[in-house]
Design an enzyme around this catalytic site. Structure first.
Site, PDB file in Angstrom:
ATOM      1  N   HIS A  17       0.838  -1.207   0.000  1.00  0.00           N
ATOM      2  CA  HIS A  17       0.000   0.000   0.000  1.00  0.00           C
ATOM      3  C   HIS A  17       0.874   1.259   0.000  1.00  0.00           C
ATOM      4  CE1 HIS A  17      -3.051  -2.649   2.323  1.00  0.00           C
ATOM      5  NE2 HIS A  17      -3.579  -2.464   1.127  1.00  0.00           N
ATOM      6  N   LYS A  41     -16.000  -7.003   6.180  1.00  0.00           N
ATOM      7  CA  LYS A  41     -14.962  -7.995   6.476  1.00  0.00           C
ATOM      8  C   LYS A  41     -14.624  -8.069   7.972  1.00  0.00           C
ATOM      9  CE  LYS A  41     -12.467  -7.289   2.104  1.00  0.00           C
ATOM     10  NZ  LYS A  41     -11.308  -6.572   1.548  1.00  0.00           N
ATOM     11  N   ARG A  90      -2.286  -6.371  -8.319  1.00  0.00           N
ATOM     12  CA  ARG A  90      -1.222  -7.325  -8.015  1.00  0.00           C
ATOM     13  C   ARG A  90      -1.156  -8.430  -9.048  1.00  0.00           C
ATOM     14  NH1 ARG A  90      -3.299  -7.730  -1.999  1.00  0.00           N
ATOM     15  NH2 ARG A  90      -5.115  -7.280  -3.270  1.00  0.00           N
TER      16      ARG A  90
END
Ligand code: ADP
Length: 159
Positions: A17, A41, A90
């Site tokens: 990040h 989450k 990613r």
């Protein structure tokens, strides 16, 4: 002035990040890191803790601001007078979800585009979930997060 909004859970912020924040701050006039409050989450860290952790690792960058938000991302982008959303990519596994989100955001807010920065190769495997999992088993997380963040995680996980 080009303003980017970099949204995420950042539970906790990783070196991956941080890399995206630093790189986008070099491209854009201003980067607002948006820390998502209403997270299904059930995060390890509260939104205040996540904001403070981000401030401790990215607060030195003069054109970066850290803010909590909830609700629709595009509403937050409008509130910040943002021009674009920044997301990190990613692997191919990120691509499908990110494509869906960016297309959806463009339909509900046609002026808001998303730009993607590909991961730095050395962080391509790295996620907050992996860091939490390793920390849970008392593994060494020093290669994945800033030392200040590693301390916070250890503190949070100690009984
Ligand atoms: P979210 O729950 O919204 O995906 P995350 O905190 O997991 O929030 O990630 C925020 C953004 O940072 C996403 O765009 C994600 O793809 C990106 N990101 C996460 N880890 C990395 C990494 N290691 N390299 C590059 N980008 C990353």
């Amino acid at each position: 002035m080009a303003i980017a909004v970099y949204p995420g859970s950042f539970d906790p912020v990783t070196l991956g990040h941080q890399d995206i924040i630093e790189r986008s701050s070099k491209i854009m006039d201003k980067v607002i890191v948006g820390v998502l409050k209403n997270n299904s989450k059930s995060p390890l860290f509260s939104v205040e803790e996540r904001v403070n952790m981000l401030k401790s690792v990215a607060g030195h960058l003069p054109n970066v601001e850290i803010q909590a938000f909830d609700g629709l991302l595009v509403d937050f982008v409008h509130k910040c007078r943002g021009d674009v959303i920044v997301r990190g990519l990613r692997a191919i596994t990120d691509f499908e979800y990110e494509l869906q989100m960016s297309q959806t955001n463009r339909v509900i807010a046609p002026g808001v585009d998303t730009i993607f920065l590909t991961t730095n190769l050395k962080y391509s495997y790295l996620s907050s979930s992996i860091v939490k999992e390793i920390a849970m088993y008392h593994g060494d997380i020093s290669a994945f997060v800033h030392p200040v963040i590693a301390d916070k995680i250890t503190e949070k996980m100690s009984p």
